[in-house]
Design an enzyme around this catalytic site. Sequence first.
Site, short mmCIF file in Angstrom:
data_model
loop_
_atom_site.label_atom_id
_atom_site.label_comp_id
_atom_site.label_asym_id
_atom_site.label_seq_id
_atom_site.Cartn_x
_atom_site.Cartn_y
_atom_site.Cartn_z
N TYR A 104 50.76 31.55 33.66
CA TYR A 104 50.60 32.45 32.52
C TYR A 104 51.63 33.55 32.56
O TYR A 104 52.30 33.78 33.56
CB TYR A 104 49.18 33.03 32.49
CG TYR A 104 48.94 34.16 33.47
CD1 TYR A 104 48.93 35.49 33.05
CD2 TYR A 104 48.72 33.91 34.83
CE1 TYR A 104 48.71 36.53 33.94
CE2 TYR A 104 48.49 34.94 35.72
CZ TYR A 104 48.49 36.24 35.28
OH TYR A 104 48.27 37.27 36.18
N LYS A 155 53.25 32.48 39.21
CA LYS A 155 52.26 33.23 38.42
C LYS A 155 51.20 32.27 37.87
O LYS A 155 51.20 31.90 36.69
CB LYS A 155 52.93 34.01 37.30
CG LYS A 155 52.04 35.11 36.71
CD LYS A 155 52.84 35.97 35.73
CE LYS A 155 51.98 37.03 35.08
NZ LYS A 155 51.55 38.08 36.02
N GLU A 213 51.04 43.83 47.51
CA GLU A 213 51.12 44.29 46.12
C GLU A 213 49.74 44.67 45.64
O GLU A 213 48.75 44.54 46.36
CB GLU A 213 51.73 43.21 45.23
CG GLU A 213 50.98 41.89 45.27
CD GLU A 213 51.73 40.77 44.56
OE1 GLU A 213 52.60 41.05 43.72
OE2 GLU A 213 51.43 39.59 44.86
N LEU A 241 54.42 38.51 43.75
CA LEU A 241 54.92 38.08 42.46
C LEU A 241 56.25 38.78 42.18
O LEU A 241 56.40 39.96 42.45
CB LEU A 241 53.92 38.42 41.36
CG LEU A 241 54.32 37.97 39.95
CD1 LEU A 241 54.28 36.46 39.85
CD2 LEU A 241 53.40 38.60 38.91
#
Length: 284
Positions: free
Chosen positions: A32, A148, A180, A204
């Site tokens: 996505y 992702k 993260e 990411l």
Amino acid sequence: MRTVYVNGEYLPEDQAKVSVFDRGFLFADGVYEVTSVLDGKLIDFAGHAKRLQRSMDELDMKAAIDMDDLLGIHRELVVRNDLSEGLIYLQVTRGAADRDFLYPAEDTPPTIVLFTQAKPGLAANPMAKTGMKIVTVPDRRWGRRDIKTVQLLYPSMGKMAAKAQGADDAWMVEDGAVTEGTSNNAYIVKDGVIVTRHLGEEILHGITRKAVLALAREAQMKVEERAFTLEEALQADEAFITSASSFVMPVVSIDGETVGTGKPGKIVGRLREIYLEEMRKAAV
């Protein structure tokens, strides 16, 4: 009622459906992207489209749609939903097939879904002036965080853990180092130097991250891309996150400990200002 896009059709949201056999539903076999919209224009669309293709390539997913056509769909959704400020969510799965751990036949058409989320005041979020409160949680996600995917259960659990503690979000920690946030990249500032985790399979590869670091360097700010520990974060002068939906957002406390002065710092404030200004100029 919103108009959404499903597999070539623009539909009222209550008429939009995908198969119960879709692999996104059965296996989280999908990827996505989320693109921000400001003033009715798309922020950094090219970066999101490029990362979408990379995610599909890493999962051996067939090319779902031409990127020029994808841009056209995004723009059409902005018009049909009269979207001035908000987000466009895009999800691509490997398609629908009888449940089997093996991938379906190569000619199985992918499932492509897009929808809008109106977010009035997205760029004027009051949290930019007050700052976020962060808690930390162990990073227990799978190893390929650079892709992702729609496997978002653990980040969702992290956000719920933060909410239960009266915080705004969580940072994930692995081997003593911050990886993260649950849906964002994490940064600290110490002695004028911006520090954020280096790219790899552990995090990411944020589109906003890439733009912010480039703008920071153009502004003659010092940047270090390396792992930083939770202890470093607690001793930092400033801290912040970046994401497509929050842009650049200051962090003022971690695990109940005040970061710096406990107020958004000058570097974070300047970065947010620069980012919004430059991204509005380049928006499509």
